[in-house]
Design a protein around this motif. Structure first.
Motif, mmCIF file in Angstrom:
data_model
loop_
_atom_site.group_PDB
_atom_site.id
_atom_site.type_symbol
_atom_site.label_atom_id
_atom_site.label_comp_id
_atom_site.label_asym_id
_atom_site.label_seq_id
_atom_site.Cartn_x
_atom_site.Cartn_y
_atom_site.Cartn_z
ATOM 1 N N THR A 14 39.400 36.328 40.204
ATOM 2 C CA THR A 14 40.150 36.563 38.971
ATOM 3 C C THR A 14 39.256 36.604 37.737
ATOM 4 N N SER A 15 38.220 35.797 37.690
ATOM 5 C CA SER A 15 37.317 35.772 36.525
ATOM 6 C C SER A 15 36.727 37.141 36.217
ATOM 7 N N LEU A 18 39.614 39.472 34.404
ATOM 8 C CA LEU A 18 40.038 39.092 33.055
ATOM 9 C C LEU A 18 39.389 39.892 31.921
ATOM 10 N N THR A 25 35.260 36.094 29.566
ATOM 11 C CA THR A 25 34.925 35.066 30.550
ATOM 12 C C THR A 25 33.427 34.765 30.556
ATOM 13 N N SER A 49 45.225 37.875 42.365
ATOM 14 C CA SER A 49 44.373 37.754 41.175
ATOM 15 C C SER A 49 45.115 38.273 39.950
ATOM 16 N N SER A 53 45.945 36.050 36.775
ATOM 17 C CA SER A 53 45.635 36.558 35.434
ATOM 18 C C SER A 53 46.845 36.420 34.518
#
Length: 151
Positions: A14-15, A18, A25, A49, A53
């Motif tokens: 997920t990072s 974003l 991030t 993800s 988010s």
């Protein structure tokens, strides 16, 4: 190490989704995403993800000034541009995620992503050191890749 012609098949944590949605991030993630754009790669995402988010975005909406237009454009890019391939989770992936939970890793989204990477033969691009330590501690198949391993 992969050859110059070999395609890197990667599942994004997920990072790494974003920033496209307008959420910073950090420099490491931004630089890694630039590297991915320069190399031969096949980028996969999970609907989980996207869900994670959305949880992050809902917290930001309450506490910060979120550019909702940037979010809408980014989400459309992720889901409709064709650059990202959406994975399809199956019962084996969910069963494996629950097995990881029972083994002690309590982040079910991470468990789903990791199980997806093992079942679908993908590298999971993540910053998650806790997940990496868990995988090593339990002697599981290490499919994780960190930003500094993207060449």
């Amino acid at each position: 190490m992969r050859s110059k012609q070999e395609t890197l098949k990667i599942l994004l944590d997920t990072s790494f989704i974003l920033p496209t949605l307008g959420i910073d991030t950090g420099k490491e993630v931004t630089q890694c995403l630039r590297k991915l754009a320069e190399i031969k790669s096949e980028i996969h995402i999970s609907r989980f993800s996207i869900l994670e988010s959305l949880w992050i975005i809902t917290r930001l909406i309450r506490t910060a000034d979120l550019n909702t237009e940037h979010f809408k454009i980014g989400l459309r890019s992720i889901l409709e541009s064709g650059r990202y391939k959406k994975i399809e989770e199956n019962s084996e992936i969910f069963n494996e995620a629950l097995k990881l939970y029972r083994l002690g890793h309590k982040d079910i989204i991470d468990n789903i992503l990791y199980a997806s990477s093992t079942q679908l033969n993908l590298k999971l691009l993540t910053l998650d050191t806790e997940l990496k330590e868990f995988i090593h501690e339990k002697s599981l198949n290490d499919t994780l890749i960190s930003p500094n391993q993207i060449a």
